[in-house]
Motif scaffolding. Structure first.
Motif, short mmCIF file in Angstrom:
data_model
loop_
_atom_site.label_atom_id
_atom_site.label_comp_id
_atom_site.label_asym_id
_atom_site.label_seq_id
_atom_site.Cartn_x
_atom_site.Cartn_y
_atom_site.Cartn_z
N GLY A 55 0.79 -1.23 0.00
CA GLY A 55 0.00 0.00 0.00
C GLY A 55 0.82 1.27 0.00
N LYS A 58 4.25 1.41 -4.37
CA LYS A 58 5.32 0.89 -5.24
C LYS A 58 4.79 0.55 -6.64
CE LYS A 58 6.13 -2.60 -2.45
NZ LYS A 58 5.01 -2.38 -1.49
N THR A 59 3.71 -0.22 -6.67
CA THR A 59 3.15 -0.62 -7.97
C THR A 59 2.71 0.60 -8.77
OG1 THR A 59 2.46 -2.79 -7.20
CG2 THR A 59 1.25 -1.90 -9.07
N THR A 60 2.11 1.56 -8.09
CA THR A 60 1.66 2.77 -8.78
C THR A 60 2.85 3.53 -9.37
OG1 THR A 60 -0.19 2.88 -7.24
CG2 THR A 60 0.24 4.84 -8.55
N1 LIG Z 1 -6.63 2.06 -9.40
C1 LIG Z 1 -6.66 2.51 -8.14
N2 LIG Z 1 -7.70 3.26 -7.69
C2 LIG Z 1 -7.73 3.72 -6.42
N3 LIG Z 1 -6.76 3.50 -5.50
C3 LIG Z 1 -5.70 2.76 -5.88
C4 LIG Z 1 -5.60 2.23 -7.22
N4 LIG Z 1 -4.43 1.53 -7.31
C5 LIG Z 1 -3.85 1.63 -6.09
N5 LIG Z 1 -4.59 2.35 -5.24
C6 LIG Z 1 -4.26 2.70 -3.85
O1 LIG Z 1 -3.03 3.38 -3.88
C7 LIG Z 1 -2.22 3.01 -2.77
C8 LIG Z 1 -0.90 2.45 -3.26
O2 LIG Z 1 -1.15 1.20 -3.91
P1 LIG Z 1 -0.01 0.36 -4.63
O3 LIG Z 1 0.72 1.24 -5.56
O4 LIG Z 1 -0.64 -0.85 -5.19
O5 LIG Z 1 0.94 -0.01 -3.38
P2 LIG Z 1 2.00 -1.20 -3.23
O6 LIG Z 1 2.34 -1.71 -4.59
O7 LIG Z 1 3.15 -0.57 -2.50
O8 LIG Z 1 1.33 -2.23 -2.39
C9 LIG Z 1 -3.05 2.04 -1.95
O9 LIG Z 1 -3.69 2.75 -0.93
C10 LIG Z 1 -4.04 1.50 -2.96
O10 LIG Z 1 -5.23 1.10 -2.32
#
Ligand SMILES: Nc1ncnc2c1ncn2[C@@H]1O[C@H](COP(=O)(O)OP(=O)(O)O)[C@@H](O)[C@H]1O
Ligand SMILES: [Mg+2]
Length: 330
Positions: A55, A58-60
């Motif tokens: 959360g 990272k992925t974003t």
């Molecule tokens: N498409 C989306 N719409 C809304 N919120 C998102 C979306 N993708 C990710 N999030 C939120 O953005 C935050 C970062 O997510 P993410 O990048 O997946 O983190 P990680 O890869 O570090 O686990 C989290 O709070 C997640 O719920």
């Protein structure tokens, strides 16, 4: 590493997701700050590890770099061009050079396609002939340690480790210069993880490809990265060369993360003190003021709740965003 071989330069990257909240009739849209002002560079042939709890964004970050998510603001410069400001059509020219390997190869591979179809698909899209595809698929299977006869198999006929090799072969098909590896080992058995990690390492040596290696696993990141960035709640807290970060972490958050990792040396392990952080990471819908880490930080002082620390060079390419260090004061 010299500044002149920068491959990807990310500056002030933000990604805010609009979230509908409130009642049925009084819809309000608030913003979820998934990534909030992230700056880093990846050099040619380098691996930058990106660690942080689930959360943290990272992925974003990975998706924004590849323009699979369009950033809310900020620049992503690849070879002198800001990808964030290009149209989808203009981006097509860059797509082959920027690839991704996902956590779960099974989800990202079409179950009705053979390995041949999967690996050759990007080549066909770029106008390769049948003969070129056949030769290249055989070559790629060989490169990732699979046998050429496996080209006729479907994803479910491969083991988990083999499927990830298939994902790697597809990512390599168009000779990329940069690959985002998003938790590429997390779905694999521990015994298989080292093999895939070594494969990625070999490929970098052979082809000079750069990686943004995303993982919540600090031991894996230590193994493969040249430099490591630590994320917390959409921000980078610290970036440093690998050994510096693991041996002399400056940020209290990094120190806490590392304190939870077992050390192979029994004498060091015996003295290891786990730093337990109070509470859970807050929601990016409502991030804390000042330093986003301050409510959980064992070393927080008064200013931390109001002053936003800057990610600055404390010493020797060691960047930290923490008010304990003079360099972080605005
Ligand atoms: N498409 C989306 N719409 C809304 N919120 C998102 C979306 N993708 C990710 N999030 C939120 O953005 C935050 C970062 O997510 P993410 O990048 O997946 O983190 P990680 O890869 O570090 O686990 C989290 O709070 C997640 O719920
Ligand atoms: Mg993720």
């Amino acid at each position: 590493m010299a500044q002149d071989n920068v491959l990807v330069e990310v500056t002030g990257l933000t990604k805010y997701f609009p979230i509908a909240s409130g009642g049925l009739f009084r819809k309000k849209v608030t913003e979820l700050k998934a990534v909030d002002g992230v700056t880093f560079a990846v050099h040619q042939g380098e691996t930058l590890g990106l660690v942080g709890e689930s959360g943290s964004g990272k992925t974003t970050v990975g998706k924004c770099v590849l323009q699979l998510h369009r950033p809310t603001s900020g620049e992503v410069i690849f070879k002198g061009h800001d990808l964030a400001s290009l149209s989808e059509k203009q981006l097509r020219a860059y797509r082959p050079k920027l690839q991704v390997i996902f956590q779960d190869p099974y989800e990202s591979l079409n179950p009705r396609f053979t390995a041949y179809d999967i690996i050759s698909e990007p080549m066909k899209l770029h106008g390769a002939t049948r003969t070129e595809c056949r030769e290249r698929v055989a070559e790629l299977l060989n490169i990732v340690g699979l046998a050429p006869y496996m080209a006729e198999r479907y994803p479910h006929e491969f083991s988990g480790g083999q499927r990830q090799r298939l994902g790697v072969a597809r990512a390599l098909a168009l000779q990329p210069e940069f690959i985002v590896c998003d938790e590429p080992l997390s779905a694999l058995d521990v015994s298989i993880q080292a093999q895939v990690l070594n494969l990625l390492d070999d490929l970098q040596r052979q082809f000079g490809v750069a990686y943004l290696f995303i993982s919540h696993d600090l031991s894996v990141v230590r193994h493969i990265s040249h430099r490591v960035a630590v994320m917390y709640l959409g921000k980078i807290m610290e970036i440093a060369p690998r050994d510096t970060l693991y041996e002399k972490p400056l940020h209290p958050y990094t120190q806490a993360l590392l304190s939870a990792v077992p050390v192979p040396d029994p004498r060091v392990e015996a003295k290891r003190q786990v730093i337990l952080l109070p509470g859970e990471p807050p929601s990016p819908l409502n991030p804390p003021s000042g330093c986003v880490f301050h409510p959980r930080c064992p070393k927080a002082f008064e200013a931390c709740s109001s002053v936003v620390p800057l990610l600055n060079d404390d010493r020797d390419a060691h960047f930290v965003a923490c008010l304990l260090y003079k360099s972080s004061w605005p």
